[in-house]
Design an enzyme around this catalytic site. Structure first.
Site, PDB file in Angstrom:
ATOM      1  N   MET A   1      55.556  59.951  11.457  1.00  0.00           N
ATOM      2  CA  MET A   1      56.222  58.647  11.565  1.00  0.00           C
ATOM      3  C   MET A   1      57.537  58.603  10.797  1.00  0.00           C
ATOM      4  O   MET A   1      58.532  58.068  11.279  1.00  0.00           O
ATOM      5  CB  MET A   1      55.289  57.524  11.083  1.00  0.00           C
ATOM      6  CG  MET A   1      54.046  57.350  11.916  1.00  0.00           C
ATOM      7  SD  MET A   1      54.348  57.292  13.694  1.00  0.00           S
ATOM      8  CE  MET A   1      55.196  55.735  13.856  1.00  0.00           C
TER       9      MET A   1
ATOM     10  N   ASP B   1      59.832  62.852   0.229  1.00  0.00           N
ATOM     11  CA  ASP B   1      58.463  63.381   0.392  1.00  0.00           C
ATOM     12  C   ASP B   1      58.230  64.363  -0.758  1.00  0.00           C
ATOM     13  O   ASP B   1      59.064  65.217  -1.013  1.00  0.00           O
ATOM     14  CB  ASP B   1      58.344  64.091   1.759  1.00  0.00           C
ATOM     15  CG  ASP B   1      56.897  64.314   2.177  1.00  0.00           C
ATOM     16  OD1 ASP B   1      56.512  63.848   3.265  1.00  0.00           O
ATOM     17  OD2 ASP B   1      56.146  64.978   1.405  1.00  0.00           O
TER      18      ASP B   1
ATOM     19  N   GLU C   1      47.684  57.354   5.208  1.00  0.00           N
ATOM     20  CA  GLU C   1      46.937  56.091   5.298  1.00  0.00           C
ATOM     21  C   GLU C   1      45.777  56.071   4.295  1.00  0.00           C
ATOM     22  O   GLU C   1      44.595  56.107   4.674  1.00  0.00           O
ATOM     23  CB  GLU C   1      46.436  55.924   6.747  1.00  0.00           C
ATOM     24  CG  GLU C   1      45.788  54.595   7.064  1.00  0.00           C
ATOM     25  CD  GLU C   1      46.778  53.449   7.139  1.00  0.00           C
ATOM     26  OE1 GLU C   1      47.999  53.667   7.112  1.00  0.00           O
ATOM     27  OE2 GLU C   1      46.310  52.302   7.223  1.00  0.00           O
TER      28      GLU C   1
ATOM     29  N   LYS D   1      49.006  54.622  -1.190  1.00  0.00           N
ATOM     30  CA  LYS D   1      50.074  53.685  -0.800  1.00  0.00           C
ATOM     31  C   LYS D   1      50.327  52.663  -1.919  1.00  0.00           C
ATOM     32  O   LYS D   1      51.469  52.279  -2.159  1.00  0.00           O
ATOM     33  CB  LYS D   1      49.725  52.972   0.510  1.00  0.00           C
ATOM     34  CG  LYS D   1      49.964  53.833   1.760  1.00  0.00           C
ATOM     35  CD  LYS D   1      50.026  52.956   2.979  1.00  0.00           C
ATOM     36  CE  LYS D   1      49.926  53.710   4.300  1.00  0.00           C
ATOM     37  NZ  LYS D   1      51.157  54.357   4.725  1.00  0.00           N
TER      38      LYS D   1
ATOM     39  N   HIS E   1      54.839  48.090  11.970  1.00  0.00           N
ATOM     40  CA  HIS E   1      53.953  49.099  12.532  1.00  0.00           C
ATOM     41  C   HIS E   1      54.590  49.690  13.784  1.00  0.00           C
ATOM     42  O   HIS E   1      54.372  49.222  14.900  1.00  0.00           O
ATOM     43  CB  HIS E   1      52.586  48.462  12.828  1.00  0.00           C
ATOM     44  CG  HIS E   1      51.586  49.430  13.341  1.00  0.00           C
ATOM     45  ND1 HIS E   1      50.625  49.095  14.260  1.00  0.00           N
ATOM     46  CD2 HIS E   1      51.395  50.744  13.080  1.00  0.00           C
ATOM     47  CE1 HIS E   1      49.898  50.148  14.536  1.00  0.00           C
ATOM     48  NE2 HIS E   1      50.348  51.167  13.829  1.00  0.00           N
TER      49      HIS E   1
ATOM     50  N   ASN F   1      45.532  48.040  15.867  1.00  0.00           N
ATOM     51  CA  ASN F   1      44.538  49.042  15.457  1.00  0.00           C
ATOM     52  C   ASN F   1      43.151  48.489  15.222  1.00  0.00           C
ATOM     53  O   ASN F   1      42.182  49.247  15.185  1.00  0.00           O
ATOM     54  CB  ASN F   1      45.044  49.801  14.230  1.00  0.00           C
ATOM     55  CG  ASN F   1      46.017  50.884  14.658  1.00  0.00           C
ATOM     56  OD1 ASN F   1      45.933  51.382  15.782  1.00  0.00           O
ATOM     57  ND2 ASN F   1      46.952  51.227  13.806  1.00  0.00           N
TER      58      ASN F   1
HETATM   59  P1  NAD Z   1      51.654  62.423   8.345  1.00  0.00           P
HETATM   60  O1  NAD Z   1      50.461  63.025   7.735  1.00  0.00           O
HETATM   61  O2  NAD Z   1      52.268  63.058   9.535  1.00  0.00           O
HETATM   62  O3  NAD Z   1      52.824  62.267   7.249  1.00  0.00           O
HETATM   63  C1  NAD Z   1      52.630  61.736   5.963  1.00  0.00           C
HETATM   64  C2  NAD Z   1      53.673  62.328   5.035  1.00  0.00           C
HETATM   65  O4  NAD Z   1      53.594  61.676   3.781  1.00  0.00           O
HETATM   66  C3  NAD Z   1      53.486  63.830   4.788  1.00  0.00           C
HETATM   67  O5  NAD Z   1      54.703  64.512   5.053  1.00  0.00           O
HETATM   68  C4  NAD Z   1      53.123  63.906   3.317  1.00  0.00           C
HETATM   69  O6  NAD Z   1      53.641  65.079   2.692  1.00  0.00           O
HETATM   70  C5  NAD Z   1      53.805  62.668   2.784  1.00  0.00           C
HETATM   71  N1  NAD Z   1      53.289  62.207   1.514  1.00  0.00           N
HETATM   72  C6  NAD Z   1      52.135  62.478   0.886  1.00  0.00           C
HETATM   73  N2  NAD Z   1      52.073  61.839  -0.298  1.00  0.00           N
HETATM   74  C7  NAD Z   1      53.231  61.163  -0.429  1.00  0.00           C
HETATM   75  C8  NAD Z   1      53.775  60.329  -1.442  1.00  0.00           C
HETATM   76  N3  NAD Z   1      53.096  60.064  -2.572  1.00  0.00           N
HETATM   77  N4  NAD Z   1      54.998  59.818  -1.251  1.00  0.00           N
HETATM   78  C9  NAD Z   1      55.673  60.077  -0.119  1.00  0.00           C
HETATM   79  N5  NAD Z   1      55.214  60.838   0.884  1.00  0.00           N
HETATM   80  C10 NAD Z   1      54.001  61.384   0.726  1.00  0.00           C
HETATM   81  O7  NAD Z   1      51.257  60.906   8.653  1.00  0.00           O
HETATM   82  P2  NAD Z   1      51.913  59.932   9.736  1.00  0.00           P
HETATM   83  O8  NAD Z   1      51.188  60.098  11.025  1.00  0.00           O
HETATM   84  O9  NAD Z   1      53.381  60.055   9.698  1.00  0.00           O
HETATM   85  O10 NAD Z   1      51.448  58.528   9.141  1.00  0.00           O
HETATM   86  C11 NAD Z   1      52.193  57.883   8.119  1.00  0.00           C
HETATM   87  C12 NAD Z   1      51.795  56.405   8.119  1.00  0.00           C
HETATM   88  O11 NAD Z   1      52.131  55.837   9.381  1.00  0.00           O
HETATM   89  C13 NAD Z   1      50.310  56.173   7.906  1.00  0.00           C
HETATM   90  O12 NAD Z   1      50.133  54.993   7.189  1.00  0.00           O
HETATM   91  C14 NAD Z   1      49.803  56.017   9.323  1.00  0.00           C
HETATM   92  O13 NAD Z   1      48.608  55.276   9.378  1.00  0.00           O
HETATM   93  C15 NAD Z   1      50.964  55.257   9.941  1.00  0.00           C
HETATM   94  N6  NAD Z   1      51.083  55.351  11.395  1.00  0.00           N
HETATM   95  C16 NAD Z   1      50.853  56.533  12.036  1.00  0.00           C
HETATM   96  C17 NAD Z   1      51.003  56.563  13.425  1.00  0.00           C
HETATM   97  C18 NAD Z   1      50.793  57.850  14.194  1.00  0.00           C
HETATM   98  O14 NAD Z   1      50.679  57.794  15.428  1.00  0.00           O
HETATM   99  N7  NAD Z   1      50.753  59.016  13.552  1.00  0.00           N
HETATM  100  C19 NAD Z   1      51.396  55.434  14.131  1.00  0.00           C
HETATM  101  C20 NAD Z   1      51.657  54.249  13.426  1.00  0.00           C
HETATM  102  C21 NAD Z   1      51.488  54.221  12.054  1.00  0.00           C
END
Ligand code: NAD
Length: 312
Positions: free
Chosen positions: A40, A59, A119, A124, A167, A217
């Protein structure tokens, strides 16, 4: 931390509204922060950079920062193949507009920050406390959480009026609308700023109230969990489940392919958040989902989930 309910916080929210113009159009050159360089974070950074914003993505994981620039480049290429309108910003300019960093302190100048960390509630909450300490007092914070109530994250800061949910769906650059969550204390001005930011990147915000999982969701996670249970119980295999939704209901994608696209690890994390926040056992992730994640089959991003994918 700013004091909750303090006059400076209220004034800052008004300032943020005054700044909404800076977020309203291409070429705004305002600094926008993104926390998390995953699926995301990279997609949202792309949306912002292609609309003319300067973006700083933070990150802490070296491996994420190592792969993110290539994922950004691929995302820009792909979006240019699909998009009907020509992009506002040239590809190299969009790539140059994004810088990568490791610490929230690098977001000190950002006026707007989108949090896209994993998540997990404690993680968070910590990120929001760090952002509150690191960022300017008038910065607006948006969480891209899939399910965590916005009010819970806002309460970690001294600026709850300047916090809301945005979102985005995946892939962010190809989606027209964003579910915008107004927290219990989100100021009108904060909402206006967020909607202006979205309009400036060519997206519409659909505003809903705060609740675990919001609208999207709360419904989708149950559907994916139930579809996985159907496979687990042997009623049909994954391909057949998805075909029912595509060929009978006319959905573009079945629920299990949708789960693979989102990331099955994110699905399991989101179900646990919904379970914790609602106490409703229907959100308990089924064994099939947990087994796939434990085996490293998290969906498209790992090359295998309910389905197999040629490229990662
Ligand atoms: P992801 O696992 O692809 O990416 C998460 C990133 O956060 C990773 O690169 C990780 O290294 C990094 N991270 C870990 N700890 C951290 C910290 N303390 N500070 C900053 N970064 C940190 O996850 P994603 O799919 O990108 O999801 C991110 C958020 O978006 C989540 O809350 C998820 O629920 C939400 N989301 C995901 C989707 C989807 O389809 N994947 C859709 C909508 C919302």
């Amino acid at each position: 931390m700013n004091e909750p309910n303090s006059a400076p916080a209220a004034a800052a929210a008004t300032d943020a509204a005054g700044a909404s113009g800076a977020f309203g159009g291409a070429g705004g050159a305002s600094v926008v922060g993104v926390v998390g360089a995953g699926t995301m974070g990279t997609g949202i950074a792309q949306c912002l950079a292609e609309a003319g914003h300067r973006v700083i993505v933070v990150d802490p994981e070296e491996s994420a920062l190592a792969t993110a620039p290539a994922r950004l480049r691929d995302g820009i290429r792909l979006a240019r193949m699909f998009r009907k309108q020509p992009a506002a910003v040239a590809m190299d300019a969009a790539l140059d507009a994004v810088t990568w960093a490791r610490s929230p302190r690098d977001l000190a100048d950002a006026r707007f920050v989108l949090e896209c960390a994993p998540e997990r509630i404690p993680l968070k909450e910590k990120v929001f406390r760090e952002l509150d300490d690191a960022c300017r007092g008038d910065a607006v914070f948006a969480t891209v959480t899939s399910a965590i109530p916005v009010g819970r994250l806002a309460a970690q800061t001294g600026r709850p009026r300047q916090v809301l949910g945005m979102h985005f769906m995946n892939p962010a650059p190809l989606k027209e609308a964003v579910e915008v969550i107004r927290g219990p204390r989100t100021a009108d001005e904060t909402l206006d700023t967020a909607l202006a930011l979205l309009a400036g990147i060519g997206k519409t915000g659909i505003v809903v109230s705060d609740a675990p999982g919001f609208v999207s969701n709360r419904v989708l996670m149950l559907t994916i969990n139930e579809a996985a249970t159907v496979v687990q119980q042997g009623t049909a295999d994954a391909a057949t489940v998805d075909r029912i939704f595509q060929d009978c209901f006319g959905h573009t994608m079945g629920p299990l392919a949708t789960g693979d696209l989102i990331g099955l690890d994110t699905i399991v994390d989101t179900l646990y958040v919904l379970l914790e926040c609602t106490g409703d056992e229907r959100f308990q992730p089924c064994g099939q989902l947990r087994d796939l994640v434990a085996a490293g089959h998290a969906g498209r991003k790992t090359g295998q989930g309910f389905h197999r994918y040629g490229t990662v």
